[in-house]
Design a protein around this motif. Structure first.
Motif, PDB file in Angstrom:
ATOM      1  N   TRP A   1       0.869  -1.159   0.000  1.00 24.36           N
ATOM      2  CA  TRP A   1       0.000   0.000   0.000  1.00 24.36           C
ATOM      3  C   TRP A   1       0.916   1.222   0.000  1.00 24.36           C
ATOM      4  CZ3 TRP A   1      -4.902   1.048  -0.923  1.00 24.36           C
ATOM      5  CH2 TRP A   1      -5.477   2.235  -0.443  1.00 24.36           C
ATOM      6  N   GLU A   2       0.410   2.384  -0.380  1.00 25.10           N
ATOM      7  CA  GLU A   2       1.306   3.535  -0.581  1.00 25.10           C
ATOM      8  C   GLU A   2       1.468   4.441   0.637  1.00 25.10           C
ATOM      9  OE1 GLU A   2       3.489   4.605  -3.174  1.00 25.10           O
ATOM     10  OE2 GLU A   2       3.195   2.480  -3.571  1.00 25.10           O
ATOM     11  N   GLY A   3       1.297   3.928   1.849  1.00 24.45           N
ATOM     12  CA  GLY A   3       1.470   4.763   3.036  1.00 24.45           C
ATOM     13  C   GLY A   3       2.941   4.929   3.396  1.00 24.45           C
ATOM     14  N   ALA A   4       3.225   5.923   4.222  1.00 26.99           N
ATOM     15  CA  ALA A   4       4.596   6.122   4.708  1.00 26.99           C
ATOM     16  C   ALA A   4       4.563   6.833   6.055  1.00 26.99           C
ATOM     17  CB  ALA A   4       5.407   6.943   3.707  1.00 26.99           C
ATOM     18  N   CYS A   5       5.609   6.622   6.823  1.00 32.18           N
ATOM     19  CA  CYS A   5       5.748   7.335   8.101  1.00 32.18           C
ATOM     20  C   CYS A   5       6.357   8.700   7.831  1.00 32.18           C
ATOM     21  CB  CYS A   5       6.635   6.522   9.037  1.00 32.18           C
ATOM     22  SG  CYS A   5       7.256   7.547  10.386  1.00 32.18           S
ATOM     23  N   GLU A   6       5.719   9.720   8.342  1.00 30.94           N
ATOM     24  CA  GLU A   6       6.185  11.082   8.054  1.00 30.94           C
ATOM     25  C   GLU A   6       7.541  11.383   8.685  1.00 30.94           C
ATOM     26  OE1 GLU A   6       2.621  12.395  10.454  1.00 30.94           O
ATOM     27  OE2 GLU A   6       3.899  14.128  10.774  1.00 30.94           O
ATOM     28  N   VAL A   7       7.967  10.577   9.644  1.00 28.54           N
ATOM     29  CA  VAL A   7       9.281  10.789  10.271  1.00 28.54           C
ATOM     30  C   VAL A   7      10.362  10.046   9.475  1.00 28.54           C
ATOM     31  CG1 VAL A   7      10.641  10.461  12.377  1.00 28.54           C
ATOM     32  CG2 VAL A   7       8.185  10.999  12.526  1.00 28.54           C
ATOM     33  N   HIS A   8      10.143   8.767   9.222  1.00 26.34           N
ATOM     34  CA  HIS A   8      11.196   7.946   8.618  1.00 26.34           C
ATOM     35  C   HIS A   8      11.360   8.175   7.121  1.00 26.34           C
ATOM     36  CE1 HIS A   8      10.370   5.865  12.430  1.00 26.34           C
ATOM     37  NE2 HIS A   8      11.653   5.571  12.378  1.00 26.34           N
ATOM     38  N   GLU A   9      10.302   8.613   6.441  1.00 25.74           N
ATOM     39  CA  GLU A   9      10.425   8.788   4.986  1.00 25.74           C
ATOM     40  C   GLU A   9      11.366   9.937   4.639  1.00 25.74           C
ATOM     41  OE1 GLU A   9       6.828   9.826   2.919  1.00 25.74           O
ATOM     42  OE2 GLU A   9       6.356  11.455   4.294  1.00 25.74           O
ATOM     43  N   ARG A  10      11.689  10.770   5.629  1.00 23.29           N
ATOM     44  CA  ARG A  10      12.528  11.936   5.330  1.00 23.29           C
ATOM     45  C   ARG A  10      14.019  11.625   5.261  1.00 23.29           C
ATOM     46  NH1 ARG A  10       9.824  16.323   9.192  1.00 23.29           N
ATOM     47  NH2 ARG A  10       7.749  16.168   8.313  1.00 23.29           N
TER      48      ARG A  10
ATOM     49  N   LEU B   1      24.399   6.416  15.152  1.00 22.84           N
ATOM     50  CA  LEU B   1      23.315   7.275  14.666  1.00 22.84           C
ATOM     51  C   LEU B   1      22.111   6.368  14.418  1.00 22.84           C
ATOM     52  CD1 LEU B   1      22.104   9.833  13.194  1.00 22.84           C
ATOM     53  CD2 LEU B   1      23.202   8.961  11.133  1.00 22.84           C
ATOM     54  N   LEU B   2      21.006   6.681  15.026  1.00 16.91           N
ATOM     55  CA  LEU B   2      19.789   5.891  14.810  1.00 16.91           C
ATOM     56  C   LEU B   2      18.881   6.640  13.848  1.00 16.91           C
ATOM     57  CD1 LEU B   2      18.891   4.786  18.473  1.00 16.91           C
ATOM     58  CD2 LEU B   2      20.613   3.873  16.927  1.00 16.91           C
ATOM     59  N   LEU B   3      18.589   6.025  12.712  1.00 12.27           N
ATOM     60  CA  LEU B   3      17.689   6.659  11.744  1.00 12.27           C
ATOM     61  C   LEU B   3      16.265   6.344  12.165  1.00 12.27           C
ATOM     62  CD1 LEU B   3      19.719   5.803   8.533  1.00 12.27           C
ATOM     63  CD2 LEU B   3      19.641   7.972   9.767  1.00 12.27           C
ATOM     64  N   THR B   4      15.806   7.101  13.137  1.00 21.91           N
ATOM     65  CA  THR B   4      14.476   6.896  13.704  1.00 21.91           C
ATOM     66  C   THR B   4      14.126   8.128  14.534  1.00 21.91           C
ATOM     67  OG1 THR B   4      13.089   5.221  14.763  1.00 21.91           O
ATOM     68  CG2 THR B   4      15.177   5.700  15.847  1.00 21.91           C
ATOM     69  N   GLU B   5      13.016   8.049  15.262  1.00 27.25           N
ATOM     70  CA  GLU B   5      12.582   9.193  16.069  1.00 27.25           C
ATOM     71  C   GLU B   5      13.657   9.513  17.120  1.00 27.25           C
ATOM     72  OE1 GLU B   5       9.769  11.811  18.311  1.00 27.25           O
ATOM     73  OE2 GLU B   5      11.309  10.405  19.014  1.00 27.25           O
ATOM     74  N   CYS B   6      13.905  10.808  17.350  1.00 29.07           N
ATOM     75  CA  CYS B   6      15.132  11.145  18.081  1.00 29.07           C
ATOM     76  C   CYS B   6      15.055  10.989  19.606  1.00 29.07           C
ATOM     77  CB  CYS B   6      15.614  12.532  17.706  1.00 29.07           C
ATOM     78  SG  CYS B   6      14.356  13.788  17.800  1.00 29.07           S
ATOM     79  N   SER B   7      13.859  10.930  20.196  1.00 27.45           N
ATOM     80  CA  SER B   7      13.830  10.714  21.649  1.00 27.45           C
ATOM     81  C   SER B   7      14.430   9.361  22.016  1.00 27.45           C
ATOM     82  CB  SER B   7      12.405  10.792  22.191  1.00 27.45           C
ATOM     83  OG  SER B   7      11.953  12.117  22.188  1.00 27.45           O
ATOM     84  N   MET B   8      14.339   8.430  21.071  1.00 28.01           N
ATOM     85  CA  MET B   8      14.891   7.102  21.368  1.00 28.01           C
ATOM     86  C   MET B   8      16.402   7.182  21.636  1.00 28.01           C
ATOM     87  SD  MET B   8      14.482   3.561  19.450  1.00 28.01           S
ATOM     88  CE  MET B   8      15.858   2.445  19.435  1.00 28.01           C
TER      89      MET B   8
ATOM     90  N   GLY C   1      33.811   6.124  11.333  1.00 32.79           N
ATOM     91  CA  GLY C   1      33.612   4.997  12.260  1.00 32.79           C
ATOM     92  C   GLY C   1      32.202   4.923  12.809  1.00 32.79           C
ATOM     93  N   LEU C   2      31.313   5.764  12.298  1.00 34.49           N
ATOM     94  CA  LEU C   2      29.927   5.811  12.800  1.00 34.49           C
ATOM     95  C   LEU C   2      29.175   4.513  12.508  1.00 34.49           C
ATOM     96  CD1 LEU C   2      27.806   7.929  13.910  1.00 34.49           C
ATOM     97  CD2 LEU C   2      27.189   8.317  11.513  1.00 34.49           C
ATOM     98  N   SER C   3      28.467   3.983  13.528  1.00 33.73           N
ATOM     99  CA  SER C   3      27.547   2.851  13.290  1.00 33.73           C
ATOM    100  C   SER C   3      26.173   3.428  13.002  1.00 33.73           C
ATOM    101  CB  SER C   3      27.450   1.965  14.530  1.00 33.73           C
ATOM    102  OG  SER C   3      28.671   1.363  14.773  1.00 33.73           O
ATOM    103  N   VAL C   4      25.597   3.030  11.877  1.00 39.39           N
ATOM    104  CA  VAL C   4      24.287   3.573  11.484  1.00 39.39           C
ATOM    105  C   VAL C   4      23.241   2.466  11.593  1.00 39.39           C
ATOM    106  CG1 VAL C   4      22.956   4.630   9.618  1.00 39.39           C
ATOM    107  CG2 VAL C   4      25.375   5.243   9.932  1.00 39.39           C
ATOM    108  N   LEU C   5      22.188   2.753  12.361  1.00 41.61           N
ATOM    109  CA  LEU C   5      21.089   1.797  12.537  1.00 41.61           C
ATOM    110  C   LEU C   5      19.829   2.436  11.946  1.00 41.61           C
ATOM    111  CD1 LEU C   5      23.226   0.943  14.674  1.00 41.61           C
ATOM    112  CD2 LEU C   5      21.348   0.219  16.113  1.00 41.61           C
ATOM    113  N   ALA C   6      19.015   1.629  11.274  1.00 40.69           N
ATOM    114  CA  ALA C   6      17.826   2.192  10.620  1.00 40.69           C
ATOM    115  C   ALA C   6      16.576   1.418  11.013  1.00 40.69           C
ATOM    116  CB  ALA C   6      17.989   2.153   9.101  1.00 40.69           C
ATOM    117  N   HIS C   7      15.484   2.151  11.139  1.00 36.23           N
ATOM    118  CA  HIS C   7      14.185   1.501  11.328  1.00 36.23           C
ATOM    119  C   HIS C   7      13.667   1.093   9.951  1.00 36.23           C
ATOM    120  CE1 HIS C   7       9.985   0.920  12.450  1.00 36.23           C
ATOM    121  NE2 HIS C   7      10.416   0.798  13.683  1.00 36.23           N
TER     122      HIS C   7
END
Ligand code: 13P
Ligand code: SF4
Length: 332
Positions: free
Chosen positions: A199-208, A262-269, A223-229
């Motif tokens: 379906w064509e939905g997206a999260c307004e936070v992660h799609e950016r 760096l966590l590619l997700t909502e920043c409070s986490m 040397g940054l570890s990048v984690l993504a949702h």
């Protein structure tokens, strides 16, 4: 900073050990504003026999200050199901509160702010699901838990970001429809031989998040570890060192203790994890979910004082939605 009143001074003393944990992510002046509410919420929880479930995106004063249980959508659903408390306060968004009510209907489930929605849940209706079913006869429909109860009532099984691939493969079919997140669907499709119709939905936070962002951050922080949702676009997930649900990312940090991440997700986490792991440096670009941020200490306090806003799900919808959620819990 204005001198604290004697009531606030007492609250500051009562919350000193809590503050010790979050002192690097909450300035002292802000804690002065939070301490009264934290003490009041701790008292109200006992009076109301209440349990506060908080999603990983809640702010640190909620996550570390008043939550009884924290986690991703899957963990919160499981905890809500087994909760014995009279009252469950959902420090999260509407679909999480609905899921808690569906799984534990005899408890009072409170949403501190009714405006806490979700762009994914808003992107699809029950009617849309019925149309999809008519367009693809015989193809099972998997709904991400980030959907309304009405949508869950129309689907075959639910999934979360932590179990999506497992759920899709558990069906033993060549193709599935997956709603509503197009990026989660494409990320799952990349991991399995099952054809995933999105379906064509997206999260307004992660799609950016973009591949260029990741390249820039990697250049700035060697040397940054990048984690993504997995709600991030697949081109972004492909550049990450690890992808998983919010709980899976937390577990990865706990296990690997990267020097800088760096966590590619909502920043409070990231703020919540920074309090847990002072040895890990978090690069924290601002990526706020406006819906999660509707939940505040003041809102939680009011919810407990006035028992607002109780979530209700009509019985007929709840029974069908429960079937899809419980089917997921049985598989996962
Ligand atoms: P998790 O289930 O991974 O916690 O994700 C929930 C969510 O809303 C992500 O945006
Ligand atoms: Fe919904 Fe995205 Fe907010 Fe999660 S971060 S609650 S998917 S809008």
């Amino acid at each position: 900073m204005a001198p604290a009143t004697s009531g606030t001074q007492t609250a500051l003393e009562a919350t000193a050990s809590l503050y010790a944990k979050v002192k690097d992510v909450i300035p002292p002046a802000e804690w002065t504003l939070f301490a009264d509410d934290i003490v009041a919420i701790q008292r109200l929880k006992k009076e109301r026999k209440a349990l506060i479930l908080a999603h990983n995106y809640q702010t640190p004063e909620i996550f570390h200050g008043v939550a009884d249980i924290t986690g991703d959508s899957l963990a919160l659903a499981r905890e809500a199901e087994r909760a014995q408390a009279d009252v469950i306060v959902m420090a999260g968004v509407r679909f999480m509160a609905e899921t808690a009510k569906i799984l534990n209907p005899t408890r009072t489930v409170l949403m501190p702010d009714l405006r806490a929605g979700c762009s994914l849940a808003d992107s699809i209706t029950a009617e849309d699901v019925r149309t999809l079913r008519a367009q693809h006869p015989g193809v099972p429909i998997v709904a991400y838990v980030n959907t309304s109860a009405e949508v869950k009532a129309e689907v075959d099984i639910c999934c979360t970001s932590g179990n999506a691939q497992k759920i899709v493969e558990s069906l033993g079919v060549p193709s599935v429809i997956m709603v509503p997140d197009k990026y989660l669907a494409r990320n799952v499709a990349a991991q399995t031989s099952v054809t995933v119709i999105p379906w064509e939905g997206a999260c307004e936070v992660h799609e950016r998040f973009t591949p260029d962002d990741v390249a820039t951050w990697r250049e700035s922080y060697p040397g940054l570890s990048v984690l993504a949702h997995p709600e991030c676009p697949p081109e972004v997930v492909a550049l990450a060192d690890y992808a998983g649900s919010t709980a899976q990312m937390s577990a990865w940090i706990a296990a690997h203790r990267p020097a800088r991440t760096l966590l590619l997700t909502e920043c409070s986490m990231s703020a919540n994890l920074a309090a847990d792991y002072p040895d890990v440096a978090f690069v924290r670009p601002c990526a706020l979910c406006p819906h999660m941020k509707r939940i505040t200490l003041k809102g939680i306090r009011k919810a407990l004082e006035t028992l607002t806003h109780p979530v209700t799900v009509p019985d007929a919808i709840a029974a069908r939605a429960r079937h899809a959620i419980e089917r997921m819990l049985a598989v996962a």
